[in-house]
Design a protein around this motif. Structure first.
Motif, PDB file in Angstrom:
ATOM      1  N   ALA A  55       6.282  -6.704 -12.813  1.00 43.26           N
ATOM      2  CA  ALA A  55       6.020  -7.750 -11.826  1.00 43.26           C
ATOM      3  C   ALA A  55       6.675  -7.352 -10.512  1.00 43.26           C
ATOM      4  CB  ALA A  55       6.586  -9.082 -12.310  1.00 43.26           C
ATOM      5  N   TRP A 115       4.574 -14.057  -8.889  1.00 45.76           N
ATOM      6  CA  TRP A 115       3.235 -14.484  -9.293  1.00 45.76           C
ATOM      7  C   TRP A 115       3.023 -15.960  -8.993  1.00 45.76           C
ATOM      8  CZ3 TRP A 115       3.379 -11.737 -14.744  1.00 45.76           C
ATOM      9  CH2 TRP A 115       3.374 -10.338 -14.540  1.00 45.76           C
ATOM     10  N   GLU A 168       4.441 -10.760  -2.705  1.00 47.00           N
ATOM     11  CA  GLU A 168       5.233  -9.800  -3.480  1.00 47.00           C
ATOM     12  C   GLU A 168       6.356  -9.164  -2.662  1.00 47.00           C
ATOM     13  OE1 GLU A 168       2.125  -8.303  -6.884  1.00 47.00           O
ATOM     14  OE2 GLU A 168       2.310  -7.075  -5.096  1.00 47.00           O
ATOM     15  N   ALA A 173      -3.608 -16.313  -8.081  1.00 53.28           N
ATOM     16  CA  ALA A 173      -2.553 -15.313  -8.255  1.00 53.28           C
ATOM     17  C   ALA A 173      -3.138 -13.910  -8.299  1.00 53.28           C
ATOM     18  CB  ALA A 173      -1.749 -15.605  -9.523  1.00 53.28           C
ATOM     19  N   ARG A 174      -4.257 -13.737  -8.963  1.00 53.48           N
ATOM     20  CA  ARG A 174      -4.903 -12.426  -9.015  1.00 53.48           C
ATOM     21  C   ARG A 174      -5.328 -11.964  -7.632  1.00 53.48           C
ATOM     22  NH1 ARG A 174      -9.418 -11.568 -13.511  1.00 53.48           N
ATOM     23  NH2 ARG A 174      -8.920  -9.410 -12.916  1.00 53.48           N
ATOM     24  N   SER A 221      -1.819 -11.205  -5.592  1.00 52.81           N
ATOM     25  CA  SER A 221      -0.755 -10.398  -6.172  1.00 52.81           C
ATOM     26  C   SER A 221      -1.356  -9.243  -6.966  1.00 52.81           C
ATOM     27  CB  SER A 221       0.137 -11.247  -7.096  1.00 52.81           C
ATOM     28  OG  SER A 221       0.991 -10.416  -7.875  1.00 52.81           O
ATOM     29  N   SER A 244       0.089  -6.970  -8.629  1.00 56.49           N
ATOM     30  CA  SER A 244       0.750  -6.755  -9.921  1.00 56.49           C
ATOM     31  C   SER A 244       0.306  -7.800 -10.940  1.00 56.49           C
ATOM     32  CB  SER A 244       2.278  -6.751  -9.779  1.00 56.49           C
ATOM     33  OG  SER A 244       2.795  -8.020  -9.457  1.00 56.49           O
ATOM     34  N   PHE A 245       0.007  -9.028 -10.497  1.00 49.02           N
ATOM     35  CA  PHE A 245      -0.505 -10.011 -11.450  1.00 49.02           C
ATOM     36  C   PHE A 245      -1.935  -9.671 -11.850  1.00 49.02           C
ATOM     37  CE2 PHE A 245      -2.664 -13.904 -12.758  1.00 49.02           C
ATOM     38  CZ  PHE A 245      -1.857 -14.255 -13.831  1.00 49.02           C
ATOM     39  N   ASP A 246      -2.715  -9.169 -10.902  1.00 47.78           N
ATOM     40  CA  ASP A 246      -4.071  -8.753 -11.242  1.00 47.78           C
ATOM     41  C   ASP A 246      -4.043  -7.657 -12.297  1.00 47.78           C
ATOM     42  OD1 ASP A 246      -7.013  -8.744 -10.760  1.00 47.78           O
ATOM     43  OD2 ASP A 246      -6.593  -6.709 -10.068  1.00 47.78           O
ATOM     44  N   TYR A 277      -3.137  -9.279 -15.609  1.00 49.04           N
ATOM     45  CA  TYR A 277      -4.282  -9.978 -16.193  1.00 49.04           C
ATOM     46  C   TYR A 277      -5.246  -8.985 -16.851  1.00 49.04           C
ATOM     47  CZ  TYR A 277      -7.938 -13.560 -16.550  1.00 49.04           C
ATOM     48  OH  TYR A 277      -8.885 -14.450 -17.028  1.00 49.04           O
TER      49      TYR A 277
END
Length: 200
Positions: free
Chosen positions: A109, A116, A141, A178-179, A182, A184-186, A189
């Protein structure tokens, strides 16, 4: 028709993620594999330093894989000041070499799990003492103190505490927002979706 069982073992570094990560995983699973019964043993908690050192992530993966007879293993830690694209692949390779019989995913993350939430801040208005209207940070981020950002947006005079608040925010933040904000969140996921569909 019975649901297909799938067991995913998880490794985290923070105490808050022990409660929060399963919440997010179940939300994604409900979207991606609604026909699957997802078994999530309690996350295995290990310090970031111990995971990075020689033999560290291997030891954690071995414990999780053998204790719960898992189909896949997911590792989620904070990137802090490291580059996720540099550190992550090496950790994934080590996990795969340790237990090639399992599906693996390693996500860092950027910079921390709470980033996120910042990436979907408008969807969290009014949750856990946060102000009713929250603006999306220009670079979710980038902040080094996401927990401080969340505390500063509370209207109840309380500080954000991962063990008290993280799971509740994990249950409410907008996954698609969030995707979108971010990377890193994408990645998280997409990695979780791959783990859920290819394990077993």
């Amino acid at each position: 028709m019975s649901m297909r069982p799938l067991t995913i073992g998880t490794i985290v570094e923070g105490q808050g993620e022990v409660q929060a990560l399963p919440v997010v995983l179940r939300r994604i699973a409900a979207r991606c594999v609604p026909e699957t019964w997802l078994d999530l043993p309690r996350p295995y908690r290990a310090g970031r330093g111990s995971l990075l050192k020689a033999g560290g992530i291997e030891a954690a993966v071995t414990v999780v894989a053998e204790a719960n007879r898992v189909d896949g293993v997911l590792v989620v830690i904070d990137a802090d000041d490291d580059c996720p694209a540099t550190l992550g692949p090496g950790l994934l390779r080590r996990a795969q070499e340790c237990r090639p019989d399992k599906q693996h995913a390693v996500v860092l993350a950027n910079r921390e799990f709470e980033a996120w939430f910042l990436a979907a801040a408008p969807s969290l208005g009014g949750v856990r003492g946060l102000a009713e209207h929250l603006d999306l940070p220009a670079e979710p981020e980038r902040p080094r103190d996401c927990k401080g950002w969340l505390t500063s947006r509370r209207t109840d005079g309380q500080s954000y505490k991962p063990t008290a608040d993280q799971a509740a925010l994990a249950d409410r933040f907008d996954l698609d927002m969030a995707r979108a904000h971010s990377p890193s969140f994408d990645k998280f996921y997409r990695d979780v979706e791959r783990l859920l569909t290819k394990s077993g």
